[in-house]
Scaffold this motif. Structure first.
Motif, PDB file in Angstrom:
ATOM      1  N   ASP A 117       0.837  -1.208   0.000  1.00 21.35           N
ATOM      2  CA  ASP A 117       0.000   0.000   0.000  1.00 21.35           C
ATOM      3  C   ASP A 117       0.874   1.262   0.000  1.00 21.35           C
ATOM      4  N   ARG A 118       0.516   2.200  -0.886  1.00 24.60           N
ATOM      5  CA  ARG A 118       1.251   3.463  -0.930  1.00 24.60           C
ATOM      6  C   ARG A 118       1.199   4.171   0.424  1.00 24.60           C
ATOM      7  N   GLY A 119       0.134   3.933   1.166  1.00 25.86           N
ATOM      8  CA  GLY A 119      -0.004   4.545   2.488  1.00 25.86           C
ATOM      9  C   GLY A 119       1.108   4.155   3.444  1.00 25.86           C
ATOM     10  N   GLN A 120       1.711   2.999   3.214  1.00 30.89           N
ATOM     11  CA  GLN A 120       2.821   2.588   4.079  1.00 30.89           C
ATOM     12  C   GLN A 120       4.018   3.520   3.878  1.00 30.89           C
ATOM     13  N   GLU A 122       3.757   6.535   2.818  1.00 36.34           N
ATOM     14  CA  GLU A 122       3.380   7.868   3.276  1.00 36.34           C
ATOM     15  C   GLU A 122       3.427   7.971   4.790  1.00 36.34           C
ATOM     16  N   SER A 123       2.989   6.929   5.477  1.00 31.68           N
ATOM     17  CA  SER A 123       3.050   7.047   6.931  1.00 31.68           C
ATOM     18  C   SER A 123       4.504   7.021   7.389  1.00 31.68           C
ATOM     19  N   ALA A 124       5.358   6.252   6.688  1.00 33.34           N
ATOM     20  CA  ALA A 124       6.786   6.289   7.023  1.00 33.34           C
ATOM     21  C   ALA A 124       7.349   7.685   6.761  1.00 33.34           C
ATOM     22  N   ARG A 125       6.849   8.294   5.705  1.00 32.24           N
ATOM     23  CA  ARG A 125       7.377   9.603   5.351  1.00 32.24           C
ATOM     24  C   ARG A 125       6.991  10.678   6.365  1.00 32.24           C
ATOM     25  N   ILE A 138      10.330  -1.399   6.686  1.00 27.38           N
ATOM     26  CA  ILE A 138       8.886  -1.518   6.495  1.00 27.38           C
ATOM     27  C   ILE A 138       8.552  -2.345   5.257  1.00 27.38           C
ATOM     28  N   PRO A 141      10.495  -6.345   4.625  1.00 31.10           N
ATOM     29  CA  PRO A 141       9.942  -7.471   5.394  1.00 31.10           C
ATOM     30  C   PRO A 141       8.564  -7.902   4.884  1.00 31.10           C
ATOM     31  N   GLN A 142       7.752  -6.928   4.497  1.00 36.65           N
ATOM     32  CA  GLN A 142       6.426  -7.275   3.980  1.00 36.65           C
ATOM     33  C   GLN A 142       6.525  -7.923   2.602  1.00 36.65           C
TER      34      GLN A 142
ATOM     35  N   LEU B  50       2.874  15.774   2.236  1.00 41.45           N
ATOM     36  CA  LEU B  50       2.792  14.667   1.286  1.00 41.45           C
ATOM     37  C   LEU B  50       2.493  15.156  -0.127  1.00 41.45           C
ATOM     38  N   ARG B  71      10.035  18.605   5.805  1.00 39.31           N
ATOM     39  CA  ARG B  71       9.592  17.451   6.566  1.00 39.31           C
ATOM     40  C   ARG B  71      10.741  16.702   7.239  1.00 39.31           C
ATOM     41  N   PHE B  81      -3.738   8.594  10.023  1.00 40.63           N
ATOM     42  CA  PHE B  81      -4.420   8.387   8.747  1.00 40.63           C
ATOM     43  C   PHE B  81      -5.791   7.748   8.960  1.00 40.63           C
ATOM     44  N   ASP B  83      -7.021   5.205   7.497  1.00 37.72           N
ATOM     45  CA  ASP B  83      -6.892   3.750   7.658  1.00 37.72           C
ATOM     46  C   ASP B  83      -5.676   3.385   8.510  1.00 37.72           C
ATOM     47  N   GLN B  85      -2.707   2.926   8.794  1.00 34.52           N
ATOM     48  CA  GLN B  85      -1.420   2.584   8.179  1.00 34.52           C
ATOM     49  C   GLN B  85      -0.363   2.235   9.221  1.00 34.52           C
ATOM     50  N   PHE B  87       2.385  -0.335  10.679  1.00 33.93           N
ATOM     51  CA  PHE B  87       3.281  -1.220   9.943  1.00 33.93           C
ATOM     52  C   PHE B  87       2.998  -2.660  10.385  1.00 33.93           C
ATOM     53  N   ASN B  89       4.306  -5.470   9.916  1.00 30.99           N
ATOM     54  CA  ASN B  89       5.424  -6.359  10.261  1.00 30.99           C
ATOM     55  C   ASN B  89       6.074  -6.007  11.589  1.00 30.99           C
ATOM     56  N   LEU B  90       5.593  -4.934  12.219  1.00 26.84           N
ATOM     57  CA  LEU B  90       6.157  -4.529  13.507  1.00 26.84           C
ATOM     58  C   LEU B  90       5.085  -4.626  14.582  1.00 26.84           C
ATOM     59  N   ARG B 147       1.956   6.505  17.939  1.00 31.54           N
ATOM     60  CA  ARG B 147       3.096   6.543  17.024  1.00 31.54           C
ATOM     61  C   ARG B 147       3.360   7.986  16.557  1.00 31.54           C
TER      62      ARG B 147
END
Ligand SMILES: Nc1ncnc2c1ncn2[C@@H]1O[C@H](COP(=O)(O)OP(=O)(O)O)[C@@H](O)[C@H]1O
Ligand SMILES: [Mg+2]
Lengths: 219, 210
Positions: A117-120, A122-125, A138, A141-142, B50, B71, B81, B83, B85, B87, B89-90, B147
Protein backbone atom coordinates in the motif's frame (compact mmCIF):
# COMPACT_ATOMS: atom_id res chain seq x y z
CA UNK A 1 25.56 -57.40 -11.25
CA UNK A 2 23.96 -58.56 -8.05
CA UNK A 3 22.89 -56.19 -5.31
CA UNK A 4 26.23 -56.30 -3.55
CA UNK A 5 27.98 -55.60 -6.81
CA UNK A 6 25.68 -52.67 -7.48
CA UNK A 7 26.35 -51.28 -4.05
CA UNK A 8 30.06 -51.66 -4.57
CA UNK A 9 29.80 -49.88 -7.93
CA UNK A 10 27.73 -47.09 -6.47
CA UNK A 11 30.37 -46.52 -3.80
CA UNK A 12 33.02 -46.49 -6.48
CA UNK A 13 31.47 -43.68 -8.51
CA UNK A 14 30.25 -41.78 -5.46
CA UNK A 15 33.39 -39.61 -5.09
CA UNK A 16 33.05 -38.33 -8.65
CA UNK A 17 29.34 -37.69 -8.14
CA UNK A 18 30.07 -35.84 -4.92
CA UNK A 19 32.64 -33.65 -6.56
CA UNK A 20 29.94 -32.91 -9.14
CA UNK A 21 27.63 -32.00 -6.25
CA UNK A 22 30.29 -29.58 -5.07
CA UNK A 23 30.17 -27.73 -8.38
CA UNK A 24 26.38 -27.79 -8.42
CA UNK A 25 26.19 -26.40 -4.89
CA UNK A 26 28.83 -23.78 -5.45
CA UNK A 27 27.05 -22.44 -8.55
CA UNK A 28 23.80 -22.62 -6.62
CA UNK A 29 24.97 -20.78 -3.52
CA UNK A 30 26.98 -18.06 -5.21
CA UNK A 31 24.22 -17.43 -7.73
CA UNK A 32 21.78 -16.85 -4.89
CA UNK A 33 24.21 -14.60 -3.04
CA UNK A 34 24.59 -12.48 -6.17
CA UNK A 35 21.15 -12.70 -7.71
CA UNK A 36 18.92 -11.99 -4.72
CA UNK A 37 20.39 -8.59 -3.79
CA UNK A 38 20.70 -7.68 -7.46
CA UNK A 39 17.14 -8.81 -8.03
CA UNK A 40 15.92 -6.60 -5.16
CA UNK A 41 17.73 -3.58 -6.57
CA UNK A 42 16.49 -4.19 -10.12
CA UNK A 43 13.00 -4.82 -8.73
CA UNK A 44 13.10 -1.47 -6.89
CA UNK A 45 14.15 0.20 -10.13
CA UNK A 46 11.38 -1.54 -12.05
CA UNK A 47 8.83 -0.42 -9.47
CA UNK A 48 10.14 3.17 -9.45
CA UNK A 49 8.53 6.07 -11.25
CA UNK A 50 11.65 7.01 -13.17
CA UNK A 51 10.71 6.00 -16.69
CA UNK A 52 14.13 5.76 -18.38
CA UNK A 53 15.37 3.49 -15.62
CA UNK A 54 12.18 1.45 -15.68
CA UNK A 55 12.39 0.98 -19.43
CA UNK A 56 16.08 0.14 -19.43
CA UNK A 57 15.61 -2.49 -16.74
CA UNK A 58 12.56 -3.73 -18.63
CA UNK A 59 14.77 -4.44 -21.65
CA UNK A 60 17.28 -6.24 -19.45
CA UNK A 61 14.56 -8.40 -17.91
CA UNK A 62 13.07 -9.08 -21.34
CA UNK A 63 16.40 -10.30 -22.73
CA UNK A 64 17.17 -12.45 -19.70
CA UNK A 65 13.76 -14.07 -19.60
CA UNK A 66 13.29 -14.09 -23.35
CA UNK A 67 16.30 -16.21 -24.29
CA UNK A 68 17.39 -19.63 -23.05
CA UNK A 69 19.82 -19.65 -20.17
CA UNK A 70 21.85 -22.17 -22.16
CA UNK A 71 22.31 -19.60 -24.91
CA UNK A 72 23.26 -16.95 -22.37
CA UNK A 73 25.95 -19.23 -20.95
CA UNK A 74 27.39 -19.76 -24.42
CA UNK A 75 27.31 -16.05 -25.19
CA UNK A 76 29.05 -15.13 -21.95
CA UNK A 77 31.80 -17.72 -22.31
CA UNK A 78 32.33 -17.91 -26.08
CA UNK A 79 30.79 -14.66 -27.30
CA UNK A 80 32.04 -11.97 -24.93
CA UNK A 81 35.74 -12.68 -25.59
CA UNK A 82 35.12 -11.37 -29.13
CA UNK A 83 34.59 -7.92 -27.61
CA UNK A 84 37.48 -8.40 -25.24
CA UNK A 85 35.65 -9.60 -22.13
CA UNK A 86 37.15 -12.90 -21.08
CA UNK A 87 35.85 -14.93 -18.17
CA UNK A 88 37.21 -18.15 -16.79
CA UNK A 89 34.75 -21.00 -17.15
CA UNK A 90 33.50 -20.93 -13.60
CA UNK A 91 33.23 -17.14 -13.50
CA UNK A 92 31.43 -17.14 -16.82
CA UNK A 93 28.90 -19.60 -15.44
CA UNK A 94 28.38 -17.57 -12.28
CA UNK A 95 28.04 -14.32 -14.20
CA UNK A 96 25.46 -15.77 -16.58
CA UNK A 97 23.49 -17.39 -13.76
CA UNK A 98 23.50 -14.28 -11.61
CA UNK A 99 22.28 -11.92 -14.30
CA UNK A 100 19.71 -14.44 -15.47
CA UNK A 101 18.31 -15.26 -12.06
CA UNK A 102 18.43 -11.63 -10.93
CA UNK A 103 15.98 -10.86 -13.74
CA UNK A 104 13.51 -13.48 -12.54
CA UNK A 105 13.92 -12.39 -8.92
CA UNK A 106 13.49 -8.77 -9.99
CA UNK A 107 10.10 -9.49 -11.51
CA UNK A 108 9.03 -11.32 -8.39
CA UNK A 109 10.19 -8.46 -6.17
CA UNK A 110 8.58 -5.88 -8.43
CA UNK A 111 5.26 -7.65 -8.03
CA UNK A 112 5.77 -7.79 -4.27
CA UNK A 113 6.80 -4.15 -4.05
CA UNK A 114 3.81 -3.01 -6.05
CA UNK A 115 1.45 -4.85 -3.76
CA UNK A 116 2.54 -2.73 -0.77
CA UNK A 117 0.00 0.00 0.00
CA UNK A 118 1.25 3.46 -0.93
CA UNK A 119 0.00 4.54 2.49
CA UNK A 120 2.82 2.59 4.08
CA UNK A 121 5.37 4.80 2.34
CA UNK A 122 3.38 7.87 3.28
CA UNK A 123 3.05 7.05 6.93
CA UNK A 124 6.79 6.29 7.02
CA UNK A 125 7.38 9.60 5.35
CA UNK A 126 5.38 11.69 7.80
CA UNK A 127 7.28 9.86 10.53
CA UNK A 128 10.40 11.21 8.83
CA UNK A 129 11.98 7.94 7.89
CA UNK A 130 14.30 8.14 4.90
CA UNK A 131 13.57 6.20 1.71
CA UNK A 132 16.09 3.49 2.53
CA UNK A 133 14.94 3.19 6.14
CA UNK A 134 11.42 2.75 4.83
CA UNK A 135 12.51 0.10 2.35
CA UNK A 136 14.62 -1.79 4.87
CA UNK A 137 12.38 -1.70 7.94
CA UNK A 138 8.89 -1.52 6.49
CA UNK A 139 8.71 -2.53 2.86
CA UNK A 140 11.18 -5.38 2.46
CA UNK A 141 9.94 -7.47 5.39
CA UNK A 142 6.43 -7.28 3.98
CA UNK A 143 7.61 -7.97 0.45
CA UNK A 144 9.68 -10.95 1.62
CA UNK A 145 6.64 -12.56 3.13
CA UNK A 146 4.70 -12.08 -0.09
CA UNK A 147 7.39 -13.30 -2.46
CA UNK A 148 8.73 -16.27 -0.51
CA UNK A 149 6.68 -18.96 -2.28
CA UNK A 150 7.70 -17.68 -5.73
CA UNK A 151 11.32 -17.27 -4.68
CA UNK A 152 11.26 -20.83 -3.37
CA UNK A 153 10.16 -22.05 -6.79
CA UNK A 154 13.00 -20.27 -8.50
CA UNK A 155 15.52 -21.53 -5.98
CA UNK A 156 14.52 -25.11 -6.68
CA UNK A 157 14.69 -24.43 -10.41
CA UNK A 158 18.18 -23.10 -9.89
CA UNK A 159 19.42 -26.39 -8.42
CA UNK A 160 18.35 -28.15 -11.58
CA UNK A 161 19.32 -25.36 -13.98
CA UNK A 162 22.85 -25.45 -12.63
CA UNK A 163 23.29 -28.63 -14.70
CA UNK A 164 23.45 -26.39 -17.79
CA UNK A 165 27.04 -25.46 -16.95
CA UNK A 166 28.15 -28.59 -18.81
CA UNK A 167 27.83 -26.56 -22.01
CA UNK A 168 30.91 -24.54 -21.17
CA UNK A 169 32.82 -27.54 -19.96
CA UNK A 170 32.23 -27.47 -16.22
CA UNK A 171 31.72 -30.72 -14.37
CA UNK A 172 28.60 -30.67 -12.22
CA UNK A 173 26.53 -33.46 -10.73
CA UNK A 174 24.54 -34.36 -13.84
CA UNK A 175 27.65 -34.41 -15.96
CA UNK A 176 29.45 -36.68 -13.51
CA UNK A 177 26.54 -39.08 -13.76
CA UNK A 178 26.49 -38.86 -17.55
CA UNK A 179 30.18 -39.60 -17.77
CA UNK A 180 29.87 -42.70 -15.61
CA UNK A 181 26.77 -43.88 -17.46
CA UNK A 182 28.33 -43.77 -20.89
CA UNK A 183 31.65 -45.18 -19.68
CA UNK A 184 30.19 -48.10 -17.73
CA UNK A 185 27.05 -48.62 -19.82
CA UNK A 186 24.66 -48.60 -16.88
CA UNK A 187 21.86 -46.30 -15.82
CA UNK A 188 22.68 -46.64 -12.15
CA UNK A 189 24.76 -43.42 -12.01
CA UNK A 190 21.87 -41.41 -13.40
CA UNK A 191 19.53 -43.02 -10.91
CA UNK A 192 21.87 -41.91 -8.15
CA UNK A 193 22.05 -38.45 -9.67
CA UNK A 194 18.26 -38.26 -9.58
CA UNK A 195 18.22 -39.30 -5.94
CA UNK A 196 20.84 -36.70 -5.03
CA UNK A 197 18.81 -33.94 -6.75
CA UNK A 198 15.76 -35.08 -4.82
CA UNK A 199 17.69 -34.94 -1.55
CA UNK A 200 18.92 -31.44 -2.36
CA UNK A 201 15.42 -30.20 -3.16
CA UNK A 202 14.06 -31.89 -0.06
CA UNK A 203 16.51 -29.91 2.06
CA UNK A 204 15.56 -26.70 0.22
CA UNK A 205 11.86 -27.36 0.65
CA UNK A 206 12.45 -27.84 4.35
CA UNK A 207 14.38 -24.58 4.58
CA UNK A 208 11.68 -22.78 2.60
CA UNK A 209 9.08 -24.05 5.05
CA UNK A 210 11.16 -22.81 7.96
CA UNK A 211 11.62 -19.39 6.42
CA UNK A 212 7.92 -19.11 5.62
CA UNK A 213 7.15 -20.01 9.23
CA UNK A 214 9.53 -17.35 10.38
CA UNK A 215 7.43 -14.77 8.52
CA UNK A 216 4.14 -16.07 9.87
CA UNK A 217 4.27 -13.80 12.93
CA UNK A 218 2.48 -11.03 11.06
CA UNK A 219 -0.31 -10.74 8.54
CA UNK B 1 0.37 28.97 14.98
CA UNK B 2 -0.03 27.53 11.49
CA UNK B 3 -1.50 29.63 8.72
CA UNK B 4 -2.42 28.87 5.15
CA UNK B 5 -2.56 31.93 2.93
CA UNK B 6 -4.26 31.72 -0.44
CA UNK B 7 -3.17 28.15 -0.89
CA UNK B 8 -4.12 26.46 -4.15
CA UNK B 9 -3.72 22.86 -5.10
CA UNK B 10 -4.54 21.23 -8.42
CA UNK B 11 -4.41 17.67 -9.61
CA UNK B 12 -3.78 17.97 -13.31
CA UNK B 13 -6.34 20.51 -14.50
CA UNK B 14 -8.68 19.91 -11.61
CA UNK B 15 -8.50 22.54 -8.88
CA UNK B 16 -9.04 21.04 -5.44
CA UNK B 17 -8.11 24.00 -3.22
CA UNK B 18 -8.46 27.53 -4.49
CA UNK B 19 -6.98 30.48 -2.55
CA UNK B 20 -7.65 28.61 0.64
CA UNK B 21 -7.07 30.37 3.97
CA UNK B 22 -6.80 28.72 7.34
CA UNK B 23 -5.45 29.50 10.79
CA UNK B 24 -4.70 26.89 13.41
CA UNK B 25 -4.05 28.50 16.78
CA UNK B 26 -1.78 27.06 19.41
CA UNK B 27 -3.58 24.55 21.65
CA UNK B 28 -6.89 24.65 19.83
CA UNK B 29 -8.86 21.99 18.04
CA UNK B 30 -9.82 23.02 14.56
CA UNK B 31 -12.24 20.87 12.61
CA UNK B 32 -12.38 20.93 8.84
CA UNK B 33 -15.84 19.81 7.80
CA UNK B 34 -17.19 19.13 4.36
CA UNK B 35 -18.72 16.50 2.15
CA UNK B 36 -16.79 13.71 0.53
CA UNK B 37 -14.69 14.98 -2.36
CA UNK B 38 -14.40 18.49 -0.94
CA UNK B 39 -10.62 18.23 -0.72
CA UNK B 40 -10.23 17.63 3.01
CA UNK B 41 -7.73 14.82 2.63
CA UNK B 42 -5.86 16.84 0.02
CA UNK B 43 -5.64 19.76 2.44
CA UNK B 44 -4.26 17.50 5.15
CA UNK B 45 -1.74 16.04 2.72
CA UNK B 46 -0.54 19.52 1.81
CA UNK B 47 -0.14 20.49 5.46
CA UNK B 48 1.74 17.30 6.30
CA UNK B 49 4.05 17.61 3.32
CA UNK B 50 2.79 14.67 1.29
CA UNK B 51 1.71 16.99 -1.52
CA UNK B 52 3.27 20.17 -2.78
CA UNK B 53 1.03 23.22 -2.98
CA UNK B 54 0.83 24.96 -6.35
CA UNK B 55 0.59 28.50 -5.04
CA UNK B 56 0.06 30.48 -1.86
CA UNK B 57 2.02 30.22 1.33
CA UNK B 58 2.07 28.24 4.53
CA UNK B 59 3.40 30.01 7.62
CA UNK B 60 4.47 28.66 10.93
CA UNK B 61 4.53 31.27 13.72
CA UNK B 62 4.48 33.96 11.05
CA UNK B 63 7.46 32.58 9.12
CA UNK B 64 7.20 30.91 5.72
CA UNK B 65 7.24 27.16 6.04
CA UNK B 66 7.15 24.56 3.29
CA UNK B 67 6.12 21.22 4.75
CA UNK B 68 6.96 19.48 1.48
CA UNK B 69 10.61 20.41 1.91
CA UNK B 70 10.96 20.81 5.66
CA UNK B 71 9.59 17.45 6.57
CA UNK B 72 13.05 16.06 7.22
CA UNK B 73 14.19 18.57 9.78
CA UNK B 74 11.18 19.51 11.83
CA UNK B 75 8.59 17.66 13.85
CA UNK B 76 5.80 20.01 12.91
CA UNK B 77 2.93 17.74 11.97
CA UNK B 78 1.92 14.28 13.03
CA UNK B 79 -0.75 12.40 11.12
CA UNK B 80 -3.30 9.77 12.09
CA UNK B 81 -4.42 8.39 8.75
CA UNK B 82 -7.97 7.39 7.99
CA UNK B 83 -6.89 3.75 7.66
CA UNK B 84 -4.17 4.16 10.31
CA UNK B 85 -1.42 2.58 8.18
CA UNK B 86 0.28 0.83 11.04
CA UNK B 87 3.28 -1.22 9.94
CA UNK B 88 1.97 -4.81 9.92
CA UNK B 89 5.42 -6.36 10.26
CA UNK B 90 6.16 -4.53 13.51
CA UNK B 91 4.49 -5.04 16.85
CA UNK B 92 2.79 -2.21 18.71
CA UNK B 93 5.93 -1.20 20.59
CA UNK B 94 8.10 -1.31 17.47
CA UNK B 95 5.54 0.68 15.51
CA UNK B 96 5.88 3.46 18.06
CA UNK B 97 9.63 3.36 18.72
CA UNK B 98 10.85 2.95 15.13
CA UNK B 99 10.69 6.58 14.04
CA UNK B 100 11.98 8.13 17.29
CA UNK B 101 14.98 5.79 17.10
CA UNK B 102 15.69 6.25 13.39
CA UNK B 103 14.71 9.86 12.83
CA UNK B 104 15.25 11.44 16.25
CA UNK B 105 18.20 9.17 17.13
CA UNK B 106 16.69 8.33 20.49
CA UNK B 107 18.31 5.43 22.22
CA UNK B 108 16.32 2.26 22.55
CA UNK B 109 15.57 2.51 26.25
CA UNK B 110 14.36 6.09 26.06
CA UNK B 111 12.17 5.35 23.04
CA UNK B 112 10.76 2.31 24.76
CA UNK B 113 10.00 4.16 27.96
CA UNK B 114 8.27 6.94 26.06
CA UNK B 115 6.24 4.41 24.06
CA UNK B 116 5.13 2.56 27.19
CA UNK B 117 4.05 5.84 28.78
CA UNK B 118 2.03 6.73 25.71
CA UNK B 119 0.41 3.30 25.58
CA UNK B 120 -0.53 3.56 29.20
CA UNK B 121 -2.08 6.97 28.74
CA UNK B 122 -4.10 5.69 25.80
CA UNK B 123 -5.30 2.64 27.69
CA UNK B 124 -3.23 0.18 25.74
CA UNK B 125 -0.95 -1.19 28.43
CA UNK B 126 -0.20 -4.85 27.94
CA UNK B 127 -0.70 -4.61 24.20
CA UNK B 128 2.87 -3.71 23.31
CA UNK B 129 3.83 -7.13 21.96
CA UNK B 130 0.77 -7.57 19.75
CA UNK B 131 0.87 -7.16 15.99
CA UNK B 132 -1.55 -4.84 14.18
CA UNK B 133 -3.68 -7.70 12.85
CA UNK B 134 -4.39 -8.67 16.46
CA UNK B 135 -5.91 -5.28 17.33
CA UNK B 136 -9.42 -3.91 16.97
CA UNK B 137 -10.03 -0.80 14.88
CA UNK B 138 -10.15 1.48 17.91
CA UNK B 139 -6.94 0.00 19.28
CA UNK B 140 -5.21 0.44 15.92
CA UNK B 141 -6.24 4.06 15.92
CA UNK B 142 -4.80 4.63 19.35
CA UNK B 143 -1.54 2.96 18.35
CA UNK B 144 -1.41 5.21 15.27
CA UNK B 145 -1.97 8.16 17.60
CA UNK B 146 0.77 7.00 19.97
CA UNK B 147 3.10 6.54 17.02
CA UNK B 148 2.43 10.09 15.84
CA UNK B 149 2.76 11.53 19.36
CA UNK B 150 6.10 9.80 19.90
CA UNK B 151 7.56 12.13 17.29
CA UNK B 152 6.47 15.10 19.44
CA UNK B 153 4.71 17.02 16.70
CA UNK B 154 3.47 20.55 17.25
CA UNK B 155 0.24 19.86 15.39
CA UNK B 156 -1.58 16.59 15.25
CA UNK B 157 -3.76 15.92 12.21
CA UNK B 158 -6.52 13.34 11.92
CA UNK B 159 -8.18 12.26 8.70
CA UNK B 160 -11.77 11.14 9.37
CA UNK B 161 -11.01 9.72 12.82
CA UNK B 162 -14.52 8.27 13.23
CA UNK B 163 -15.05 6.80 9.79
CA UNK B 164 -13.28 3.47 10.21
CA UNK B 165 -14.76 2.78 13.63
CA UNK B 166 -18.03 1.51 15.03
CA UNK B 167 -20.40 4.41 15.78
CA UNK B 168 -20.34 3.62 19.50
CA UNK B 169 -16.61 4.28 19.54
CA UNK B 170 -17.19 7.89 18.56
CA UNK B 171 -17.27 9.04 22.16
CA UNK B 172 -13.99 7.27 22.83
CA UNK B 173 -12.41 9.25 20.02
CA UNK B 174 -13.91 12.45 21.40
CA UNK B 175 -12.49 11.72 24.82
CA UNK B 176 -9.12 10.94 23.35
CA UNK B 177 -8.94 14.13 21.35
CA UNK B 178 -10.20 16.31 24.21
CA UNK B 179 -7.78 14.57 26.56
CA UNK B 180 -4.89 15.61 24.36
CA UNK B 181 -6.21 19.12 24.28
CA UNK B 182 -5.87 19.41 28.04
CA UNK B 183 -2.20 18.53 27.53
CA UNK B 184 -1.95 21.54 25.24
CA UNK B 185 -1.80 19.68 21.94
CA UNK B 186 -2.83 21.58 18.83
CA UNK B 187 -5.12 19.43 16.73
CA UNK B 188 -6.55 19.55 13.25
CA UNK B 189 -9.43 17.18 12.63
CA UNK B 190 -10.76 16.49 9.17
CA UNK B 191 -14.26 15.01 9.14
CA UNK B 192 -17.47 14.88 7.16
CA UNK B 193 -19.41 14.52 10.40
CA UNK B 194 -20.63 17.95 11.54
CA UNK B 195 -22.09 16.70 14.83
CA UNK B 196 -18.80 15.13 15.77
CA UNK B 197 -16.96 18.32 14.81
CA UNK B 198 -19.29 20.38 17.03
CA UNK B 199 -18.58 18.10 19.96
CA UNK B 200 -14.84 18.54 19.86
CA UNK B 201 -13.84 21.65 17.98
CA UNK B 202 -13.01 25.17 19.15
CA UNK B 203 -13.39 26.33 15.60
CA UNK B 204 -14.96 24.79 12.55
CA UNK B 205 -13.92 25.53 9.01
CA UNK B 206 -16.31 24.43 6.30
CA UNK B 207 -15.13 23.30 2.92
CA UNK B 208 -17.13 22.56 -0.20
CA UNK B 209 -16.23 20.82 -3.40
CA UNK B 210 -15.19 23.28 -6.11
N1 LIG C 1 -3.86 11.89 -6.37
C1 LIG C 1 -4.94 12.44 -6.95
N2 LIG C 1 -4.96 12.68 -8.28
C2 LIG C 1 -6.04 13.24 -8.87
N3 LIG C 1 -7.16 13.60 -8.21
C3 LIG C 1 -7.20 13.39 -6.89
C4 LIG C 1 -6.10 12.81 -6.18
N4 LIG C 1 -6.43 12.72 -4.88
C5 LIG C 1 -7.67 13.23 -4.77
N5 LIG C 1 -8.14 13.63 -5.97
C6 LIG C 1 -9.44 14.28 -6.23
O1 LIG C 1 -9.51 15.42 -5.42
C7 LIG C 1 -10.81 15.63 -4.93
C8 LIG C 1 -10.76 15.80 -3.42
O2 LIG C 1 -10.36 14.57 -2.84
P1 LIG C 1 -10.10 14.41 -1.29
O3 LIG C 1 -9.11 15.43 -0.88
O4 LIG C 1 -9.76 13.00 -1.04
O5 LIG C 1 -11.53 14.79 -0.69
P2 LIG C 1 -12.16 14.44 0.72
O6 LIG C 1 -11.09 13.94 1.61
O7 LIG C 1 -12.76 15.72 1.19
O8 LIG C 1 -13.22 13.43 0.47
C9 LIG C 1 -11.63 14.43 -5.37
O9 LIG C 1 -12.41 14.84 -6.49
C10 LIG C 1 -10.60 13.42 -5.79
O10 LIG C 1 -11.07 12.65 -6.84
MG1 LIG D 1 -10.87 12.16 2.60
Amino acid sequence: MNLAGQWHYAMQIMPSLLSGVQMTLSIFIFTLIGAIPLGIIVGLGRASHFKPLKDLLGIYVWIMRGTPLLLQLIVVFYGLPIIGIVFQRYNAALFAFIINYAAYFAEIFRGGLQSIDRGQYESARVLRLTYWQTIRKIVLPQVMKIVLPSIGNEVINLVKDSSLVYVIGLGDLLRAGNVATSRDVTLLPLLLVGIIYLLLTAVLTFIQQRVENHYSYFK
Amino acid sequence: MLELKQVSKRYGRKTILNDFNLTVNQGEILAIVGPSGAGKTTLLRCISGLERIDSGEIQLDGKPFDPYINRDNDSVTGVVFQDFQLFPNLNVLENITLAPMLALKKDKDAARKQALDLLKRLGLDGKEQLYPYQLSGGQKQRVALARALAMQPRILCYDEPTSALDPDLRQEVEKMILGLKTDGMTQLVVTHDLDFAKQIADNIKRVEAL
